[in-house]
Motif scaffolding. Sequence first.
Motif, PDB file in Angstrom:
ATOM      1  N   VAL A 291       0.840  -1.203   0.000  1.00 25.41           N
ATOM      2  CA  VAL A 291       0.000   0.000   0.000  1.00 25.41           C
ATOM      3  C   VAL A 291       0.877   1.256   0.000  1.00 25.41           C
ATOM      4  N   LEU A 292       1.946   1.241   0.803  1.00 20.86           N
ATOM      5  CA  LEU A 292       2.810   2.412   0.887  1.00 20.86           C
ATOM      6  C   LEU A 292       3.445   2.711  -0.470  1.00 20.86           C
ATOM      7  N   LEU A 293       3.894   1.645  -1.163  1.00 18.46           N
ATOM      8  CA  LEU A 293       4.499   1.859  -2.481  1.00 18.46           C
ATOM      9  C   LEU A 293       3.461   2.427  -3.449  1.00 18.46           C
ATOM     10  N   LEU A 294       2.242   1.886  -3.396  1.00 12.61           N
ATOM     11  CA  LEU A 294       1.196   2.372  -4.297  1.00 12.61           C
ATOM     12  C   LEU A 294       0.839   3.835  -4.000  1.00 12.61           C
ATOM     13  N   LEU A 295       0.967   4.233  -2.753  1.00 12.66           N
ATOM     14  CA  LEU A 295       0.676   5.626  -2.413  1.00 12.66           C
ATOM     15  C   LEU A 295       1.873   6.533  -2.690  1.00 12.66           C
ATOM     16  N   GLY A 296       2.939   5.934  -3.250  1.00 12.02           N
ATOM     17  CA  GLY A 296       4.083   6.741  -3.674  1.00 12.02           C
ATOM     18  C   GLY A 296       5.049   7.100  -2.560  1.00 12.02           C
ATOM     19  N   GLN A 297       5.048   6.324  -1.481  1.00 10.29           N
ATOM     20  CA  GLN A 297       5.989   6.608  -0.406  1.00 10.29           C
ATOM     21  C   GLN A 297       7.412   6.188  -0.842  1.00 10.29           C
ATOM     22  N   PRO A 298       8.414   7.024  -0.589  1.00  3.36           N
ATOM     23  CA  PRO A 298       9.777   6.639  -0.948  1.00  3.36           C
ATOM     24  C   PRO A 298      10.258   5.435  -0.124  1.00  3.36           C
ATOM     25  N   VAL A 299      11.058   4.585  -0.744  1.00  9.53           N
ATOM     26  CA  VAL A 299      11.533   3.359  -0.100  1.00  9.53           C
ATOM     27  C   VAL A 299      12.205   3.661   1.241  1.00  9.53           C
ATOM     28  N   GLN A 300      12.977   4.702   1.271  1.00 10.72           N
ATOM     29  CA  GLN A 300      13.715   4.976   2.504  1.00 10.72           C
ATOM     30  C   GLN A 300      12.774   5.265   3.667  1.00 10.72           C
ATOM     31  N   ARG A 301      11.716   6.006   3.359  1.00 10.56           N
ATOM     32  CA  ARG A 301      10.771   6.310   4.433  1.00 10.56           C
ATOM     33  C   ARG A 301      10.031   5.044   4.883  1.00 10.56           C
ATOM     34  N   ILE A 302       9.734   4.183   3.910  1.00  6.50           N
ATOM     35  CA  ILE A 302       9.072   2.921   4.246  1.00  6.50           C
ATOM     36  C   ILE A 302       9.958   2.114   5.200  1.00  6.50           C
ATOM     37  N   GLN A 303      11.252   2.092   4.868  1.00  8.90           N
ATOM     38  CA  GLN A 303      12.169   1.317   5.718  1.00  8.90           C
ATOM     39  C   GLN A 303      12.202   1.859   7.149  1.00  8.90           C
ATOM     40  N   THR A 304      12.295   3.169   7.286  1.00  7.87           N
ATOM     41  CA  THR A 304      12.371   3.722   8.653  1.00  7.87           C
ATOM     42  C   THR A 304      11.065   3.515   9.407  1.00  7.87           C
ATOM     43  N   SER A 305       9.950   3.770   8.749  1.00  8.38           N
ATOM     44  CA  SER A 305       8.698   3.705   9.516  1.00  8.38           C
ATOM     45  C   SER A 305       8.339   2.258   9.871  1.00  8.38           C
ATOM     46  N   LEU A 306       8.678   1.326   8.976  1.00  3.48           N
ATOM     47  CA  LEU A 306       8.365  -0.079   9.249  1.00  3.48           C
ATOM     48  C   LEU A 306       9.103  -0.592  10.488  1.00  3.48           C
ATOM     49  N   ALA A 307      10.315  -0.103  10.672  1.00  2.00           N
ATOM     50  CA  ALA A 307      11.108  -0.543  11.822  1.00  2.00           C
ATOM     51  C   ALA A 307      10.487  -0.082  13.136  1.00  2.00           C
ATOM     52  N   LEU A 308       9.593   0.906  13.053  1.00  2.00           N
ATOM     53  CA  LEU A 308       8.981   1.441  14.273  1.00  2.00           C
ATOM     54  C   LEU A 308       7.594   0.867  14.546  1.00  2.00           C
ATOM     55  N   LEU A 309       7.169  -0.108  13.728  1.00  2.00           N
ATOM     56  CA  LEU A 309       5.820  -0.664  13.920  1.00  2.00           C
ATOM     57  C   LEU A 309       5.638  -1.144  15.350  1.00  2.00           C
ATOM     58  N   GLN A 310       4.462  -0.884  15.883  1.00  2.00           N
ATOM     59  CA  GLN A 310       4.190  -1.298  17.258  1.00  2.00           C
ATOM     60  C   GLN A 310       3.060  -2.316  17.279  1.00  2.00           C
ATOM     61  N   PRO A 311       3.113  -3.223  18.235  1.00  2.00           N
ATOM     62  CA  PRO A 311       2.008  -4.168  18.336  1.00  2.00           C
ATOM     63  C   PRO A 311       0.704  -3.424  18.621  1.00  2.00           C
ATOM     64  N   ILE A 312      -0.377  -3.952  18.136  1.00  2.00           N
ATOM     65  CA  ILE A 312      -1.668  -3.290  18.305  1.00  2.00           C
ATOM     66  C   ILE A 312      -2.408  -3.919  19.473  1.00  2.00           C
ATOM     67  N   ALA A 313      -2.812  -3.082  20.417  1.00  2.00           N
ATOM     68  CA  ALA A 313      -3.664  -3.586  21.491  1.00  2.00           C
ATOM     69  C   ALA A 313      -5.046  -3.746  20.892  1.00  2.00           C
ATOM     70  N   MET A 314      -5.426  -4.975  20.641  1.00  2.00           N
ATOM     71  CA  MET A 314      -6.672  -5.217  19.926  1.00  2.00           C
ATOM     72  C   MET A 314      -7.867  -5.194  20.846  1.00  2.00           C
ATOM     73  N   ARG A 315      -7.620  -4.951  22.099  1.00  4.96           N
ATOM     74  CA  ARG A 315      -8.744  -5.180  22.976  1.00  4.96           C
ATOM     75  C   ARG A 315      -8.741  -4.230  24.152  1.00  4.96           C
ATOM     76  N   LEU A 316      -9.904  -4.084  24.736  1.00  2.00           N
ATOM     77  CA  LEU A 316     -10.031  -3.324  25.962  1.00  2.00           C
ATOM     78  C   LEU A 316      -9.982  -4.325  27.099  1.00  2.00           C
ATOM     79  N   GLU A 317      -9.161  -4.033  28.092  1.00  2.00           N
ATOM     80  CA  GLU A 317      -8.966  -4.987  29.182  1.00  2.00           C
ATOM     81  C   GLU A 317      -9.370  -4.372  30.489  1.00  2.00           C
ATOM     82  N   LEU A 318      -9.968  -5.172  31.307  1.00  6.39           N
ATOM     83  CA  LEU A 318     -10.304  -4.705  32.645  1.00  6.39           C
ATOM     84  C   LEU A 318      -9.405  -5.448  33.623  1.00  6.39           C
ATOM     85  N   LYS A 319      -8.619  -4.698  34.376  1.00  2.00           N
ATOM     86  CA  LYS A 319      -7.679  -5.344  35.302  1.00  2.00           C
ATOM     87  C   LYS A 319      -7.863  -4.791  36.703  1.00  2.00           C
ATOM     88  N   SER A 320      -7.346  -5.517  37.673  1.00  8.67           N
ATOM     89  CA  SER A 320      -7.394  -4.986  39.038  1.00  8.67           C
ATOM     90  C   SER A 320      -6.265  -3.993  39.210  1.00  8.67           C
TER      91      SER A 320
END
Length: 819
Positions: A291-320
């Motif tokens: 998708v990033l390539l199709l949107l015309g993002q430069p390769v270098q920017r793709i490389q830097t931003s991909l390295a920063l990907l964070q896990p997604i908290a997919m859920r709301l949690e109730l804890k004590s």
Amino acid sequence: MGYSIQYIAGAVGGHLLQGDATSVMIEHLLLDSRRLIFPTTSLFFALKGPRRYGGQFIKELFRRGVRNFVVEEAQELPGANQVIVKDTLAALQALAAGHRRQYTLPVVGITGSNGKTIIKEWLNQLLEEEYEIVRSPKSYNSQTGVPLSVWQLGPQHELAIFEAGVSLRGEMERLEPVIRPTLGVFTNIGEAHSEGFSSRAEKAREKMKLFAHAETLVYCSDQPETVKALPAGPTLFAWGHDENAAIRIRSTEKKAGWTVIGLTHGAAEFTVSIPFTDPASIENALHCVAVLLLLGQPVQRIQTSLALLQPIAMRLELKSGINHCSIINDSYSADLNSLSIALDFLSQQQQHDRRTVILSDFLESGREENELYATIAQTLGQKQVDRLIGIGPRIGAHAAAFGQWFPGETAFYPTVEAFRSDLGRLHFRDESILIKGARVFEFEEIDSLLTERIHQTVMEVNLNAMAENLRQWRQLLQPATRVMAMVKAFGYGSGSFEIANLLQFHGVDWLGVAYADEGVMLRKGGIRIPIMVMNTEDSSFQSLVEYNLEPVIYSFSLLRTFDRWLKKEGIPAFPVHIELETGMNRLGFPNEEIDELLRVLPGAAFKVLSVFSHFAASEEAQQDAFTNKQAQLYLATAQRLQDALGYPILQHLANSAGIARHPELQLDMVRLGIGLYGIDPAGSGRLDLQEVSTLKTTIAQIKHLRTGDTIGYNRRGIASAGTVTATVRIGYADGYSRSLGNGVGKMWVNGRLAPTIGIVSMDMTMIDITGIPDVKEGDEVVVFGKELSVNQLAIWSQTIPYEILTSVSQRVKRIYFEE
Ligand SMILES: *Cc1c(COP(=O)(O)O)cnc(C)c1O
């Protein structure tokens, strides 16, 4: 933003009955009366479910100030605008599709079996600095979730990312014009068979209908089933190992938590590194790269931003939390939609009367800040939040808006640091706390400050799975059949009022508990729906009355003592249920006592609400003759009771297996127990249930042993050459049965099953992890859950899933979450 009701009537092809002459602009679409925040500018769609018709809430909403409705039948509602349509769901979708047509911008539409929400959230992470993005909140991807997502689209947006999920034929055709993606992403086609489709190929073709008008479609060419289902319209853009893929994978290398992938795109060769190693994350990340390539993002920017990907908290949690607080951590996004979702979760949980919300700056630019913070303040007030703690320079700058619109207490801090140094003065105690902030604010620190340190065995309870199970069981029922949800024994081990809250929210009619004190606990937790108590002792009469609990009368001795007590207290017509003995021989009036029962019942101080009996073996086909005999006896006796009492009483008989195997015996109500928790007791295969609970522990120590070393008490475990063991933090005191020792039971460790070795101790168990790669101390071990079913554990320890679930001891913390 907003549309007039006249415009809306036209857009949905409806007939307008105008009763309200004030010309407000509609800004909010409301599908669920419990989520009302802005009455005057909301439009309510009375949707039809299999059991519930939104129409029944119209009067109440009118009272609360709503004046605009979309309905299928005109109501007596002077002073309201009603748009009359043939199909309210179709009208909702048509309105959203009309809204979509107002905008020309790149719209990424994502569908497929897995990964939709992660890809959407990652694209947002990767592109949020470049674009003003609108996206589906959480996983709003259903027939109603998609229109609500698209409705958020406004003139300030430069890129939209929406996901769509379907489970039945014909559904995607309805979502396509609502999303109208310009750039499609087809994630994959999962293994899971789904009931709505005859085959996986059909499922793939159906999902592909989202891309009928897309310009470009991203897919993985390594998936033959995807390739076979590709649609004709869009330009194809594949990634994969084959020569022809637009993005070709040259190499994949994993090291120390990272995956380095060599790619070729046209003339360019480059590598990307992503901070994950599991196959699903790699697949999701490569969809993002395309998708990033199709949107015309430069390769270098793709490389830097991909390295920063964070896990997604997919859920709301109730804890004590500390000082008896309950904590909900939603610190990965800060926008209005996800705030409302989190506030709904907070109020649905009603753990404590007092509610605090800790909020960061909102990063919704493109919206006027004054208006944004005023809306947030009003929303918090509507949801009865008692205290707001704002962290960040922007929210602090709008303290005045909160002063004006939010009736509760407030405190503001420029940084998390400043908040922490003032922690002592904030006195967090006996309250529910929602922590919600944009990722850049790193609210994880607040979460760890407020969360209780727990010993590391936890049972995670998936509230969505429970709601979904309930929905599935309801599909087996006639629309008028009521549901009594059995929550006895601490909700089959899953929790008491947390579970009951959810069931109440989803409209079950009754709850069933074993003993009065369980009912008292539910009432104290704010449960208002009727509660039947199956096993009443004389000492609990006072509590029954005080907490409005309905006892089961199963014998003459109970009937007489309770009747006498009620009369002495001057209480007439107290609600009770009558249990008949039909073959279980546990509790209930046997057939020979019915004449006498019919004689005394009319004179007792009771109002009989229902008469029921319980099956002894509804799950066993070889006992069907006996089950039918029970049913015949029950039906005949219940009818006699009904005739003798002269006012209507409910009849109920079926438990989970009864519902699944004897649909003709649903009667007026069913008593749903184990099935709600995701276990199909009859193995009927008619339902696609999800186990609600996951029991997890962690590894305390790993040992490399020598041949002949022995393991555990009485030296029952013996090491051979190269044996490696892990000591995990669960034992028989936590509910891990001693019968599972010595290799009988297994646990799930890093994708493999590891057998127990030696005897199970009180608080610890040793497992054999020889040959399982990459296991370290502190790692998580699943005792039961998605990977290892409760049923399997029951088979190993020669018992039934009911006992496994209810044996998990109270010292094991329960964590409730919504995905
Ligand atoms: C526990 C119980 C149920 C629920 O049974 P499941 O098999 O868990 O569905 C229903 N009725 C009575 C009287 C019960 O005790």
